[in-house]
Design a protein around this motif. Structure first.
Motif, PDB file in Angstrom:
ATOM      1  N   CYS A  29       0.834  -1.203   0.000  1.00  0.00           N
ATOM      2  CA  CYS A  29       0.000   0.000   0.000  1.00  0.00           C
ATOM      3  C   CYS A  29       0.868   1.252   0.000  1.00  0.00           C
ATOM      4  CB  CYS A  29      -0.921  -0.006   1.217  1.00  0.00           C
ATOM      5  SG  CYS A  29      -0.047  -0.037   2.791  1.00  0.00           S
ATOM      6  N   GLU A  30       0.204   2.360  -0.161  1.00  0.00           N
ATOM      7  CA  GLU A  30       0.831   3.670  -0.077  1.00  0.00           C
ATOM      8  C   GLU A  30       1.131   3.948   1.396  1.00  0.00           C
ATOM      9  OE1 GLU A  30       1.463   7.727   0.299  1.00  0.00           O
ATOM     10  OE2 GLU A  30      -0.488   6.967   0.893  1.00  0.00           O
ATOM     11  N   LYS A  31       2.178   4.711   1.647  1.00  0.00           N
ATOM     12  CA  LYS A  31       2.644   4.934   3.021  1.00  0.00           C
ATOM     13  C   LYS A  31       1.568   5.453   3.967  1.00  0.00           C
ATOM     14  CE  LYS A  31       7.366   5.332   1.721  1.00  0.00           C
ATOM     15  NZ  LYS A  31       8.374   6.059   1.105  1.00  0.00           N
ATOM     16  N   SER A  32       0.771   6.398   3.524  1.00  0.00           N
ATOM     17  CA  SER A  32      -0.242   6.960   4.421  1.00  0.00           C
ATOM     18  C   SER A  32      -1.350   5.961   4.733  1.00  0.00           C
ATOM     19  CB  SER A  32      -0.835   8.247   3.838  1.00  0.00           C
ATOM     20  OG  SER A  32      -1.519   7.967   2.637  1.00  0.00           O
ATOM     21  N   ALA A  33      -1.524   4.960   3.877  1.00  0.00           N
ATOM     22  CA  ALA A  33      -2.545   3.939   4.116  1.00  0.00           C
ATOM     23  C   ALA A  33      -2.028   2.821   5.023  1.00  0.00           C
ATOM     24  CB  ALA A  33      -3.004   3.341   2.794  1.00  0.00           C
ATOM     25  N   GLY A  34      -0.721   2.678   5.104  1.00  0.00           N
ATOM     26  CA  GLY A  34      -0.119   1.581   5.859  1.00  0.00           C
ATOM     27  C   GLY A  34      -0.508   1.533   7.325  1.00  0.00           C
ATOM     28  N   THR A  35      -0.463   2.655   7.997  1.00  0.00           N
ATOM     29  CA  THR A  35      -0.779   2.687   9.423  1.00  0.00           C
ATOM     30  C   THR A  35      -2.216   2.274   9.684  1.00  0.00           C
ATOM     31  OG1 THR A  35       0.840   4.440   9.754  1.00  0.00           O
ATOM     32  CG2 THR A  35      -0.783   4.135  11.489  1.00  0.00           C
ATOM     33  N   ALA A  36      -3.119   2.791   8.890  1.00  0.00           N
ATOM     34  CA  ALA A  36      -4.537   2.444   9.071  1.00  0.00           C
ATOM     35  C   ALA A  36      -4.759   0.951   8.844  1.00  0.00           C
ATOM     36  CB  ALA A  36      -5.410   3.253   8.123  1.00  0.00           C
ATOM     37  N   ILE A  37      -4.180   0.404   7.780  1.00  0.00           N
ATOM     38  CA  ILE A  37      -4.380  -1.013   7.476  1.00  0.00           C
ATOM     39  C   ILE A  37      -3.749  -1.882   8.559  1.00  0.00           C
ATOM     40  CG2 ILE A  37      -3.898  -2.859   5.825  1.00  0.00           C
ATOM     41  CD1 ILE A  37      -4.017  -0.642   3.625  1.00  0.00           C
ATOM     42  N   LYS A  38      -2.568  -1.506   9.046  1.00  0.00           N
ATOM     43  CA  LYS A  38      -1.913  -2.256  10.123  1.00  0.00           C
ATOM     44  C   LYS A  38      -2.771  -2.279  11.383  1.00  0.00           C
ATOM     45  CE  LYS A  38       2.898  -1.466   8.887  1.00  0.00           C
ATOM     46  NZ  LYS A  38       4.171  -0.890   9.313  1.00  0.00           N
ATOM     47  N   SER A  39      -3.483  -1.202  11.618  1.00  0.00           N
ATOM     48  CA  SER A  39      -4.272  -1.114  12.855  1.00  0.00           C
ATOM     49  C   SER A  39      -5.515  -2.001  12.824  1.00  0.00           C
ATOM     50  CB  SER A  39      -4.679   0.334  13.136  1.00  0.00           C
ATOM     51  OG  SER A  39      -5.655   0.770  12.214  1.00  0.00           O
ATOM     52  N   TYR A  40      -5.944  -2.423  11.637  1.00  0.00           N
ATOM     53  CA  TYR A  40      -7.135  -3.262  11.527  1.00  0.00           C
ATOM     54  C   TYR A  40      -6.901  -4.675  12.034  1.00  0.00           C
ATOM     55  CZ  TYR A  40      -8.981   0.326   8.318  1.00  0.00           C
ATOM     56  OH  TYR A  40      -9.409   1.489   7.752  1.00  0.00           O
ATOM     57  N   SER A  41      -5.709  -5.224  11.784  1.00  0.00           N
ATOM     58  CA  SER A  41      -5.462  -6.616  12.159  1.00  0.00           C
ATOM     59  C   SER A  41      -3.966  -6.898  12.236  1.00  0.00           C
ATOM     60  CB  SER A  41      -6.089  -7.570  11.147  1.00  0.00           C
ATOM     61  OG  SER A  41      -5.709  -8.905  11.436  1.00  0.00           O
ATOM     62  N   PRO A  42      -3.535  -7.550  13.323  1.00  0.00           N
ATOM     63  CA  PRO A  42      -2.123  -7.919  13.418  1.00  0.00           C
ATOM     64  C   PRO A  42      -1.778  -9.123  12.538  1.00  0.00           C
ATOM     65  CG  PRO A  42      -3.304  -8.701  15.339  1.00  0.00           C
ATOM     66  CD  PRO A  42      -4.276  -7.879  14.528  1.00  0.00           C
ATOM     67  N   GLU A  43      -2.783  -9.748  11.944  1.00  0.00           N
ATOM     68  CA  GLU A  43      -2.550 -10.935  11.113  1.00  0.00           C
ATOM     69  C   GLU A  43      -2.056 -10.589   9.708  1.00  0.00           C
ATOM     70  OE1 GLU A  43      -5.526 -14.135  11.459  1.00  0.00           O
ATOM     71  OE2 GLU A  43      -6.561 -12.729  12.790  1.00  0.00           O
ATOM     72  N   LEU A  44      -2.216  -9.349   9.302  1.00  0.00           N
ATOM     73  CA  LEU A  44      -1.798  -8.941   7.962  1.00  0.00           C
ATOM     74  C   LEU A  44      -0.359  -8.451   7.982  1.00  0.00           C
ATOM     75  CD1 LEU A  44      -4.941  -6.939   6.844  1.00  0.00           C
ATOM     76  CD2 LEU A  44      -4.435  -9.356   6.462  1.00  0.00           C
ATOM     77  N   ILE A  45       0.370  -8.758   6.925  1.00  0.00           N
ATOM     78  CA  ILE A  45       1.727  -8.245   6.762  1.00  0.00           C
ATOM     79  C   ILE A  45       1.616  -7.057   5.814  1.00  0.00           C
ATOM     80  CG2 ILE A  45       4.060  -8.767   5.981  1.00  0.00           C
ATOM     81  CD1 ILE A  45       3.282 -11.769   6.533  1.00  0.00           C
ATOM     82  N   VAL A  46       1.871  -5.876   6.340  1.00  0.00           N
ATOM     83  CA  VAL A  46       1.650  -4.646   5.575  1.00  0.00           C
ATOM     84  C   VAL A  46       2.983  -4.049   5.136  1.00  0.00           C
ATOM     85  CG1 VAL A  46       0.623  -2.343   5.620  1.00  0.00           C
ATOM     86  CG2 VAL A  46      -0.481  -4.222   6.849  1.00  0.00           C
ATOM     87  N   HIS A  47       3.088  -3.777   3.849  1.00  0.00           N
ATOM     88  CA  HIS A  47       4.282  -3.174   3.252  1.00  0.00           C
ATOM     89  C   HIS A  47       3.888  -1.818   2.666  1.00  0.00           C
ATOM     90  CE1 HIS A  47       6.234  -7.153   3.335  1.00  0.00           C
ATOM     91  NE2 HIS A  47       5.071  -7.613   2.918  1.00  0.00           N
ATOM     92  N   PRO A  48       4.159  -0.720   3.366  1.00  0.00           N
ATOM     93  CA  PRO A  48       3.805   0.608   2.829  1.00  0.00           C
ATOM     94  C   PRO A  48       4.865   1.098   1.837  1.00  0.00           C
ATOM     95  CG  PRO A  48       4.669   0.817   5.046  1.00  0.00           C
ATOM     96  CD  PRO A  48       4.649  -0.647   4.732  1.00  0.00           C
ATOM     97  N   LEU A  49       4.979   0.413   0.710  1.00  0.00           N
ATOM     98  CA  LEU A  49       6.028   0.690  -0.263  1.00  0.00           C
ATOM     99  C   LEU A  49       5.581   1.502  -1.467  1.00  0.00           C
ATOM    100  CD1 LEU A  49       7.638  -2.884  -0.319  1.00  0.00           C
ATOM    101  CD2 LEU A  49       8.464  -0.860   0.899  1.00  0.00           C
ATOM    102  N   LEU A  50       4.284   1.557  -1.740  1.00  0.00           N
ATOM    103  CA  LEU A  50       3.811   2.320  -2.897  1.00  0.00           C
ATOM    104  C   LEU A  50       3.918   3.811  -2.611  1.00  0.00           C
ATOM    105  CD1 LEU A  50       0.625   0.295  -3.910  1.00  0.00           C
ATOM    106  CD2 LEU A  50       2.951   0.070  -4.776  1.00  0.00           C
ATOM    107  N   ALA A  51       4.071   4.590  -3.648  1.00  0.00           N
ATOM    108  CA  ALA A  51       4.207   6.040  -3.487  1.00  0.00           C
ATOM    109  C   ALA A  51       3.282   6.754  -4.457  1.00  0.00           C
ATOM    110  CB  ALA A  51       5.649   6.465  -3.741  1.00  0.00           C
ATOM    111  N   LEU A  52       2.800   7.910  -4.022  1.00  0.00           N
ATOM    112  CA  LEU A  52       1.956   8.745  -4.875  1.00  0.00           C
ATOM    113  C   LEU A  52       2.826   9.589  -5.797  1.00  0.00           C
ATOM    114  CD1 LEU A  52      -0.627   9.944  -2.201  1.00  0.00           C
ATOM    115  CD2 LEU A  52      -0.875   8.066  -3.833  1.00  0.00           C
TER     116      LEU A  52
END
Length: 107
Positions: A29-52
């Protein structure tokens, strides 16, 4: 997911995959979306690597950062929450091509 506005879509797609038996679900995901997605579930592996586009990020570096993971996944789900940013869409297109060339199934 590629945008801050659509954090629920990548979460639900990845979490649904887990519920159907997928062992690991990575969300790129995009960096600003990473924190929100991480907060939904600890089971997901989130990579905030996309950029606008307006972030000033080098498109080739963004693609390299995400492409390195293609060889490590067994399938790729593309689309939920991508948004319409030109760099995110271009990066996604490049990743789809890389996955296709590698024989990774794409949904």
């Amino acid at each position: 997911g590629g945008s801050e506005e659509y954090t629920g879509a990548p979460y639900f797609a990845a979490f649904s995959a887990l519920k159907t038996g997928v062992d690991l679900a990575h969300v790129f995901c995009e960096k600003s979306a990473g924190t929100a997605i991480k907060s939904y579930s600890p089971e997901l592996i989130v990579h905030p690597l996309l950029a606008l586009k307006d972030s000033g990020a080098d498109p080739s570096e963004v693609e390299k950062g995400v492409a390195q993971w293609i060889a490590r996944v067994d399938g790729l789900l593309v689309g939920p929450g991508l948004g319409r940013d030109e760099l995110v869409v271009a990066t996604s297109a490049s990743l789809i091509a890389t996955a296709a060339e590698s024989g990774v199934p794409i949904v």
